[in-house]
Scaffold this active site. Structure first.
Site, mmCIF file in Angstrom:
data_model
loop_
_atom_site.group_PDB
_atom_site.id
_atom_site.type_symbol
_atom_site.label_atom_id
_atom_site.label_comp_id
_atom_site.label_asym_id
_atom_site.label_seq_id
_atom_site.Cartn_x
_atom_site.Cartn_y
_atom_site.Cartn_z
ATOM 1 C CE1 TYR A 109 -3.284 -2.942 0.699
ATOM 2 C CE2 TYR A 109 -2.395 -3.072 2.913
ATOM 3 C CZ TYR A 109 -3.195 -3.579 1.913
ATOM 4 O OH TYR A 109 -3.911 -4.730 2.136
ATOM 5 C CE1 TYR A 123 -8.899 -4.900 1.677
ATOM 6 C CE2 TYR A 123 -8.666 -5.899 3.850
ATOM 7 C CZ TYR A 123 -8.163 -5.638 2.581
ATOM 8 O OH TYR A 123 -6.922 -6.113 2.234
HETATM 9 C C1 LIG Z 1 -12.277 -8.460 7.508
HETATM 10 C C2 LIG Z 1 -11.031 -8.856 6.776
HETATM 11 N N1 LIG Z 1 -11.063 -9.905 5.939
HETATM 12 C C3 LIG Z 1 -9.981 -10.331 5.278
HETATM 13 C C4 LIG Z 1 -8.766 -9.677 5.425
HETATM 14 C C5 LIG Z 1 -7.564 -10.166 4.664
HETATM 15 O O1 LIG Z 1 -6.679 -10.800 5.514
HETATM 16 P P1 LIG Z 1 -5.146 -11.020 5.098
HETATM 17 O O2 LIG Z 1 -4.528 -9.664 5.112
HETATM 18 O O3 LIG Z 1 -4.613 -11.938 6.145
HETATM 19 O O4 LIG Z 1 -5.160 -11.632 3.739
HETATM 20 C C6 LIG Z 1 -8.683 -8.576 6.273
HETATM 21 C C7 LIG Z 1 -7.415 -7.847 6.440
HETATM 22 O O5 LIG Z 1 -7.356 -6.744 6.946
HETATM 23 C C8 LIG Z 1 -9.843 -8.145 6.970
HETATM 24 O O6 LIG Z 1 -9.832 -7.096 7.795
#
Ligand SMILES: Cc1ncc(COP(=O)(O)O)c(C=O)c1O
Length: 416
Positions: free
Chosen positions: A6, A134
């Site tokens: 990012y 997200y």
């Molecule tokens: C709600 C949610 N799902 C999925 C993810 C993705 O996880 P990762 O970064 O371990 O791939 C995140 C990451 O911030 C998240 O907040």
């Protein structure tokens, strides 16, 4: 050269370099120490260098650090699966491991789409998700995440499903306000259910999308509607799981069982990447058959990595033995008490639940320079857009927590 996440690499400045950690403290190469206010992207719930977690890791490493799960099994995986089934909402009986939250979401969506095919429905492949949601950075996870800087470059290749708004009014919203949102859900389901496989949500709090908190009543009503219209309900608890919202899992606020639930981040307490996708027996059973056609054809190399499983088991024991939910309740009350004293006109909204506190500011410019300011004052925080937030490790002391909140207060109070 290292490529950072990012980040516009052309603008990158010199970064603080961590050399060791102890509890909530990050020690830097230049001799400074910072209190971690965001648990290293919400994962390091017991702080750094935790003796019991280190010991669990070493004990397992001295036996075997990894073995493939294809055609082979091992106790750390079997025990962790059983433990997760016992602590998550009743009915989530089957556990599929993978290596990160995003992949856990991919697995959940693959399960959802294939489930309907397996039981003889065709055409149910679209997904409903929530505005400002997200779910990760892989392609299908981007498809169900809201449009943002994270997904824009790929908008022409993403096969979008349907997006709905969360109900207004926060956690304690009136039933009538929640009904406005569930009516929209029902209208969509009525019209499109034959094309829809699943509805995916971050239950109670949308984290990366701005720490938007919504009513458990929405989840309760959505649960009923999903069942009524033959759509799977999927909870992404990658961020909210393991106590972050004040309950062990956010689903407990609504007392509902989703068809599929994804865990990650705090699952392994920040020691290594891992995720779990849990499913009900109805979902699991649909994959049973006499050939591969109905099976779940997915298997990341590092799924159920024994080190990850050993650390996760130890982490869950600590949460239980040291009664972390009480610690989280105390964190919540301190955040709320302190937020009440923040009076800056630059604050548009204050939101908090469990060990999460977020200040929505008028605009991004309000936070320009904040990172340097907080580091000068011994605190590690990293706002998301116009939201200044804290999500500290649960082991944080009252004094350390007050230091973080003081830094936030000092910053927001000086904004004109
Ligand atoms: C709600 C949610 N799902 C999925 C993810 C993705 O996880 P990762 O970064 O371990 O791939 C995140 C990451 O911030 C998240 O907040």
């Amino acid at each position: 050269m290292l490529w950072y996440p990012y980040t516009q690499m052309r603008q990158i400045s010199e970064l603080p370099k961590m050399v060791s950690g102890e509890g909530v403290i990050m020690h830097l190469e230049d001799g400074r120490s910072l209190i971690d206010g965001i648990s290293s992207w919400w994962a390091v719930i017991h702080g750094y260098n935790h003796p019991a977690l280190n010991a669990a890791l070493l004990t397992q490493a001295n036996k075997f650090a990894h073995v493939m799960l294809g055609g082979m099994t091992h106790n750390p995986a079997i025990d962790l699966a059983a433990k997760l089934v016992s602590i998550t909402p009743e009915g989530l009986n089957h556990v599929f491991f993978s290596d990160s939250g995003s992949i856990g979401v991919e697995v959940a969506l693959k399960m959802s789409i294939q489930y309907w095919k397996n039981i003889g429905y065709h055409g149910k492949s679209k997904i409903i998700s929530l505005r400002n949601g997200y779910h990760g950075d892989t392609f299908k996870a981007m498809e169900v995440s809201d449009d943002s800087d994270f997904t824009r470059a790929f908008s022409d290749v993403l096969r979008r499903g349907f997006i709905l708004d969360i109900p207004e009014g926060g956690f304690d919203a009136d039933a009538a306000v929640v009904k406005v949102a569930t009516d929209k859900l029902e209208a969509l389901l009525q019209r499109e259910h034959q094309n829809i496989a699943a509805f995916i949500v971050e239950p109670i709090v949308q984290c990366a999308g701005g720490f938007n908190i919504y009513s458990p009543l929405y989840l309760k009503m959505a649960r009923e509607l999903c069942t009524k219209y033959n759509v799977l309900f999927v909870f992404d608890e990658v961020a909210t799981g393991f106590g972050r919202t004040g309950k062990l899992f956010a689903a407990e606020h609504a007392d509902v069982t989703p068809d599929i639930m994804i865990l990650g981040k705090a699952l392994t307490a920040g020691y290594m990447g891992h995720a779990a996708t849990l499913a009900t027996s109805a979902v699991f059973d649909s994959f049973l058959g006499d050939n591969y056609e109905k099976a779940l054809m997915h298997g990341p190399t590092f799924m159920a990595n024994p080190l990850a499983c050993a650390v996760a088991l130890q982490s869950i024991s600590i949460i239980e033995e040291e009664r972390y939910l009480r610690k989280i309740e105390k964190i919540q009350s301190i955040i709320r008490e302190q937020f009440d004293t923040f009076t800056s006109p630059a604050i548009v909204a204050k939101r908090s639940i469990g060990a999460i506190g977020a200040l929505e500011m008028k605009d991004v410019a309000c936070l320009s320079g904040f990172r340097e300011f907080s580091q000068q004052h011994g605190v590690w925080l990293r706002p998301i857009g116009n939201v200044l937030y804290l999500m500290p490790p649960y082991i944080i002391s009252e004094k350390e927590l007050l230091t973080i909140l003081q830094v936030m207060r000092d910053w927001v109070q000086q904004i004109k």
